[in-house]
Design an enzyme around this catalytic site. Structure first.
Site, PDB file in Angstrom:
ATOM      1  N   MET A  63     -11.628  -6.057   5.431  1.00 22.61           N
ATOM      2  CA  MET A  63     -10.207  -5.033   6.344  1.00 22.61           C
ATOM      3  C   MET A  63     -10.167  -4.881   7.411  1.00 22.61           C
ATOM      4  O   MET A  63     -11.230  -6.148   8.265  1.00 22.61           O
ATOM      5  CB  MET A  63     -11.288  -3.741   7.125  1.00 22.61           C
ATOM      6  CG  MET A  63     -11.800  -2.698   5.376  1.00 22.61           C
ATOM      7  SD  MET A  63      -9.707  -2.367   4.244  1.00 22.61           S
ATOM      8  CE  MET A  63      -9.117  -1.772   5.615  1.00 22.61           C
TER       9      MET A  63
ATOM     10  N   MET B 164     -11.877   4.348  -0.400  1.00 23.54           N
ATOM     11  CA  MET B 164     -12.224   5.171   1.342  1.00 23.54           C
ATOM     12  C   MET B 164     -13.228   6.123   1.212  1.00 23.54           C
ATOM     13  O   MET B 164     -13.057   7.133   1.354  1.00 23.54           O
ATOM     14  CB  MET B 164     -11.837   4.948   2.262  1.00 23.54           C
ATOM     15  CG  MET B 164     -11.256   3.491   2.883  1.00 23.54           C
ATOM     16  SD  MET B 164      -9.190   3.233   3.106  1.00 23.54           S
ATOM     17  CE  MET B 164      -8.490   3.490   1.300  1.00 23.54           C
TER      18      MET B 164
ATOM     19  N   ASP C 270      -6.956  -7.156   4.174  1.00 21.72           N
ATOM     20  CA  ASP C 270      -6.145  -5.158   3.911  1.00 21.72           C
ATOM     21  C   ASP C 270      -6.135  -4.714   5.764  1.00 21.72           C
ATOM     22  O   ASP C 270      -6.975  -4.496   6.579  1.00 21.72           O
ATOM     23  CB  ASP C 270      -6.517  -3.953   3.206  1.00 21.72           C
ATOM     24  CG  ASP C 270      -5.730  -2.855   3.357  1.00 21.72           C
ATOM     25  OD1 ASP C 270      -5.069  -2.712   4.112  1.00 21.72           O
ATOM     26  OD2 ASP C 270      -6.532  -2.126   2.220  1.00 21.72           O
TER      27      ASP C 270
ATOM     28  N   MET D  96      -9.096   7.952  -0.080  1.00 25.07           N
ATOM     29  CA  MET D  96      -9.766   8.105   0.789  1.00 25.07           C
ATOM     30  C   MET D  96     -10.282  10.260   1.151  1.00 25.07           C
ATOM     31  O   MET D  96      -9.150  10.949   0.431  1.00 25.07           O
ATOM     32  CB  MET D  96      -8.893   9.198   2.242  1.00 25.07           C
ATOM     33  CG  MET D  96      -8.331   7.500   2.852  1.00 25.07           C
ATOM     34  SD  MET D  96      -7.805   7.339   4.221  1.00 25.07           S
ATOM     35  CE  MET D  96      -6.721   5.872   4.038  1.00 25.07           C
TER      36      MET D  96
ATOM     37  N   HIS E 144      -1.066  -1.208  -4.899  1.00 26.80           N
ATOM     38  CA  HIS E 144      -2.566  -0.952  -3.809  1.00 26.80           C
ATOM     39  C   HIS E 144      -2.841   0.678  -2.903  1.00 26.80           C
ATOM     40  O   HIS E 144      -1.464   0.990  -2.841  1.00 26.80           O
ATOM     41  CB  HIS E 144      -2.861  -1.774  -2.073  1.00 26.80           C
ATOM     42  CG  HIS E 144      -4.250  -1.603  -1.145  1.00 26.80           C
ATOM     43  ND1 HIS E 144      -4.800  -2.668  -1.570  1.00 26.80           N
ATOM     44  CD2 HIS E 144      -4.426  -0.766  -0.872  1.00 26.80           C
ATOM     45  CE1 HIS E 144      -6.410  -1.722  -1.076  1.00 26.80           C
ATOM     46  NE2 HIS E 144      -5.541  -0.855   0.134  1.00 26.80           N
TER      47      HIS E 144
ATOM     48  N   HIS F  71      -8.288   1.219  -3.178  1.00 29.07           N
ATOM     49  CA  HIS F  71      -9.251   0.851  -2.394  1.00 29.07           C
ATOM     50  C   HIS F  71     -10.183   2.454  -2.389  1.00 29.07           C
ATOM     51  O   HIS F  71      -9.161   3.155  -1.625  1.00 29.07           O
ATOM     52  CB  HIS F  71      -8.377   0.477  -1.032  1.00 29.07           C
ATOM     53  CG  HIS F  71      -9.541   0.538  -0.120  1.00 29.07           C
ATOM     54  ND1 HIS F  71      -8.654  -0.372   1.036  1.00 29.07           N
ATOM     55  CD2 HIS F  71     -10.779  -0.269   0.319  1.00 29.07           C
ATOM     56  CE1 HIS F  71      -9.685   0.317   1.912  1.00 29.07           C
ATOM     57  NE2 HIS F  71     -10.838  -0.306   2.158  1.00 29.07           N
TER      58      HIS F  71
ATOM     59  N   ASP G 165      -4.562   3.379  -2.117  1.00 30.18           N
ATOM     60  CA  ASP G 165      -5.837   4.079  -0.717  1.00 30.18           C
ATOM     61  C   ASP G 165      -5.819   5.451  -1.001  1.00 30.18           C
ATOM     62  O   ASP G 165      -5.575   6.490  -0.556  1.00 30.18           O
ATOM     63  CB  ASP G 165      -5.277   3.770   0.839  1.00 30.18           C
ATOM     64  CG  ASP G 165      -4.928   2.475   1.046  1.00 30.18           C
ATOM     65  OD1 ASP G 165      -6.337   1.851   1.361  1.00 30.18           O
ATOM     66  OD2 ASP G 165      -3.879   2.233   1.325  1.00 30.18           O
TER      67      ASP G 165
ATOM     68  N   SER H 217       0.749  -0.849   0.117  1.00 31.79           N
ATOM     69  CA  SER H 217      -0.131  -0.195  -0.306  1.00 31.79           C
ATOM     70  C   SER H 217       1.245   1.015  -0.532  1.00 31.79           C
ATOM     71  O   SER H 217       1.619   1.076   1.218  1.00 31.79           O
ATOM     72  CB  SER H 217      -0.875   0.176   1.566  1.00 31.79           C
ATOM     73  OG  SER H 217      -1.197   1.805   1.332  1.00 31.79           O
TER      74      SER H 217
HETATM   75  C1  DX5 Z   1      -6.384   1.785   6.334  1.00 37.50           C
HETATM   76  C2  DX5 Z   1      -5.577   1.530   4.246  1.00 37.50           C
HETATM   77  C3  DX5 Z   1      -4.295  -0.079   4.250  1.00 37.50           C
HETATM   78  C4  DX5 Z   1      -4.264   0.594   5.510  1.00 37.50           C
HETATM   79  C5  DX5 Z   1      -2.383  -0.326   5.109  1.00 37.50           C
HETATM   80  O1  DX5 Z   1      -7.473   2.251   6.300  1.00 37.50           O
HETATM   81  O2  DX5 Z   1      -6.481   0.567   3.513  1.00 37.50           O
HETATM   82  O3  DX5 Z   1      -4.330   0.232   3.050  1.00 37.50           O
HETATM   83  O4  DX5 Z   1      -2.358   1.124   4.557  1.00 37.50           O
HETATM   84  O5  DX5 Z   1      -1.270  -0.150   5.873  1.00 37.50           O
HETATM   85  P1  DX5 Z   1      -1.137  -1.339   7.267  1.00 37.50           P
HETATM   86  O6  DX5 Z   1      -0.470  -2.666   6.246  1.00 37.50           O
HETATM   87  O7  DX5 Z   1       0.135  -0.590   8.151  1.00 37.50           O
HETATM   88  O8  DX5 Z   1      -1.792  -1.488   8.198  1.00 37.50           O
HETATM   89 ZN    ZN Z   2      -6.599   0.076   1.527  1.00 40.43          ZN
END
Ligand code: DX5
Ligand code: ZN
Length: 220
Positions: free
Chosen positions: A137, A68, A175, A37, A33, A66, A35, A8
């Site tokens: 998750m 969010m 994840d 947000m 990956h 991903h 993320d 990620s």
């Molecule tokens: C959390 C994200 C994850 C996160 C994982 O909101 O969706 O992808 O970055 O990070 P680690 O591996 O540090 O938990």
């Molecule tokens: Zn993620």
């Protein structure tokens, strides 16, 4: 199926994302990956389509976005146009999972659904044929570096059983909080893609974790 590792970028050095992607590529990452947000579904704001678009010419890695975000229907298309290969949306944000998944696929990407730790797998019951991926998750979304929540392991096992008994080509991604200690139970439970952020980008010998995780599948 060989286990895939998807580092990620959230825990990478954002001042040189292109170099960070090169590093994970050289160390055997299968996917990257992303993320996304929106400051609404979760408090942080992270990567937008312009960032994806500028990274796309510099890597052949499969881009796993991903989302969010509270309004995935308004945003997924921009990420597909920017070059991502797969869009995963959170089950909790829409009453129209079926419709959004169909739209993502029509727009030319693979489609996945992410389940928060407290979200039951039953939301998948009538959409199995539409899914390319289920993302479990194992932390509450919003930040990297949180501790793995072991209560999700039975959910991973249940979904893995459903995928195999229905003989569907669905990836099962996990994840949050994945590292050398937590990965074995996740792999044993049936995950096919492991996301790791802080354990790859922030830990000592983090880059070698990518290869180590892939090898774990053979010794468990
Ligand atoms: C959390 C994200 C994850 C996160 C994982 O909101 O969706 O992808 O970055 O990070 P680690 O591996 O540090 O938990
Ligand atoms: Zn993620």
């Amino acid at each position: 199926m060989a286990l895939k590792v998807a580092p990620s970028l959230l825990s990478a050095d954002f001042s040189c994302l292109r170099d960070e992607i090169k590093k994970i590529e050289e160390n055997g990452a299968d996917w990257v990956h992303l993320d996304v947000m929106d400051g609404h579904f979760v408090p942080s704001i992270t990567i937008g389509p312009v960032v994806v678009q500028s990274l796309r010419p510099h890597t052949d890695l499969f881009m796993d976005a991903h989302l969010m975000v509270s309004e995935p229907e308004d945003h997924f298309k921009q990420f597909i146009d920017a070059g991502v290969n797969l869009i995963t949306i959170q089950a909790e944000v829409t009453a129209h999972l079926d419709r959004v998944l169909r739209k993502i696929k029509t727009a030319g990407a693979k489609a996945g659904v992410a389940l928060n730790p407290s979200t039951p797998a039953s939301v998948l019951e009538y959409i199995w044929p539409l899914l390319d991926l289920v993302l479990v998750m194992s932390v509450n979304p919003g930040a990297g570096g949180q501790a793995f929540i072991p209560e999700v392991l039975p959910k991973i096992e249940y979904i893995a059983r459903q995928i195999s008994s229905r003989k569907l080509p669905i990836e099962l991604e996990v994840d949050g909080g994945i590292n050398r200690e937590t990965a074995p139970a996740v792999i044993r439970s049936g995950a096919s893609v492991l996301v790791a952020g802080s354990a790859v980008f922030k830990a000592e010998k983090g880059m070698s974790l990518i290869g180590d995780l892939k090898k774990m599948q053979n010794v468990l």
